[in-house]
Design an enzyme around this catalytic site. Structure first.
Site, PDB file in Angstrom:
ATOM      1  CG  ASP A  37      -2.203   0.783   1.006  1.00 16.26           C
ATOM      2  OD1 ASP A  37      -2.117   2.004   0.729  1.00 16.26           O
ATOM      3  OD2 ASP A  37      -3.290   0.191   1.098  1.00 16.26           O
ATOM      4  CG  ASP A  52       2.583   4.726  -6.441  1.00 21.60           C
ATOM      5  OD1 ASP A  52       1.535   4.299  -6.970  1.00 21.60           O
ATOM      6  OD2 ASP A  52       2.979   5.892  -6.565  1.00 21.60           O
ATOM      7  CB  VAL A  53      -0.369  -0.186  -8.113  1.00 18.83           C
ATOM      8  CG1 VAL A  53      -0.456  -1.162  -6.945  1.00 18.83           C
ATOM      9  CG2 VAL A  53      -1.485   0.851  -8.062  1.00 18.83           C
ATOM     10  CG  ASN A  79      -8.261  -4.198  -2.689  1.00 16.76           C
ATOM     11  OD1 ASN A  79      -9.480  -4.197  -2.816  1.00 16.76           O
ATOM     12  ND2 ASN A  79      -7.635  -3.343  -1.881  1.00 16.76           N
ATOM     13  CE1 TYR A 144     -13.699   2.206  -9.280  1.00 16.18           C
ATOM     14  CE2 TYR A 144     -15.998   1.533  -9.338  1.00 16.18           C
ATOM     15  CZ  TYR A 144     -14.726   1.406  -8.810  1.00 16.18           C
ATOM     16  OH  TYR A 144     -14.480   0.481  -7.823  1.00 16.18           O
ATOM     17  CE  LYS A 148     -12.301  -1.308  -9.870  1.00 15.98           C
ATOM     18  NZ  LYS A 148     -11.220  -2.077  -9.209  1.00 15.98           N
ATOM     19  CB  ALA A 177     -18.331  -2.389  -0.846  1.00 12.63           C
ATOM     20  CB  THR A 179     -15.234   0.942   0.818  1.00 10.01           C
ATOM     21  OG1 THR A 179     -15.826   1.801  -0.177  1.00 10.01           O
ATOM     22  CG2 THR A 179     -15.494  -0.518   0.468  1.00 10.01           C
TER      23      THR A 179
END
Length: 249
Positions: A37, A52-53, A79, A144, A148, A177, A179
């Site tokens: 993360d 960091d992705v 994720n 978004y 996805k 969700a 979140t």
């Protein structure tokens, strides 16, 4: 439960929300778990790695740190992601590229870094986190949804590409969700209570999806007992995609 005993899992975005729930679930089932993360990981017994992705070097260093710590890698949960609101006209190119960079290319970078290690595992699995927006049109989610939807198509492509190597690749599609991102959206709404009620009402079971419910689905797809499950998108959405109940009175 001992299904994951001896297995090593890496979870991106593992510091909070769905990622933290996945980390906890896999640990409870016996896995050694690393949480990757950009934020500090504050969970006892979890190996936290700053990664960091959006940065290939950072991702490769993070995966290398996991393998050095545990001696290998068996499971990758992609994720990490960011949200976006608006129609196709509401976000400029820079925002499109930013969100695609995290939500889609983040999956690519992390999977690419993990593959050499997963090829050495006898129980290799990748689980990507998709969304209901990949399979159902929801308002104000164009950007978004595009990211996805791409993750969903990528999941199938990866599943067939890596089938001969014994690496299963599946996807979980959460509904709306409970979140931190949804909480921030609600806090910014003109009428948070009304907005929350609307989000609950559009899911047939009448509530938000819990992060722990998504984690259970991830654990199923990641586990050796699901060795004949490959290339699927598992909905955890209270029936939102498939059910058409009568309106509640």
């Amino acid at each position: 439960m001992a299904e994951f005993t001896g297995l090593v899992a890496a979870v991106t975005g593992g510091a909070s929300g769905i990622g933290a729930a996945v980390v906890a679930e896999l640990r409870q089932r016996g896995a050694e778990v690393a949480a990757l993360d950009v934020s500090p990981v504050d969970a006892e017994g979890v190996f936290g790695v700053r990664a960091d992705v959006t940065d290939d070097d950072s991702v490769r260093a993070g995966i290398a740190a996991v393998v050095e710590r545990f001696g290998g890698l068996d499971i990758l949960v992609n994720n990490a992601g960011v949200g976006a609101q608006g129609t196709v006209a509401d976000n400029d190119d820079a925002e499109w590229l930013r969100v695609l960079d995290v939500n889609l290319l983040g999956v690519v970078r992390t999977s690419r870094a993990a593959l050499p290690h997963l090829r050495r595992s006898k129980a290799a699995a990748i689980v990507n986190i998709g969304s209901i927006v990949a399979t159902a049109g929801l308002p104000q989610r164009a950007l978004y949804s595009a990211t996805k939807g791409a993750v969903t198509a990528l999941t199938r492509a990866m599943a067939v590409d890596h089938l001969p190597e014994g690496i299963r690749v599946n996807c979980v599609h959460p509904g709306t969700a409970d979140t931190p991102w949804i909480a921030r959206l609600l806090d910014a709404a003109d009428d948070p209570d009304a907005e929350r009620a609307a989000l609950r009402a559009r899911q047939p079971h009448g509530r938000l999806v819990a992060a722990e419910e998504i984690a259970h689905a991830v654990a199923y797809l990641a586990g050796p007992l699901a060795s004949s499950t490959n290339g699927v998108g598992l909905a955890v959405d209270g029936g939102m995609q498939e059910l058409r109940p009568r309106p509640r009175h």
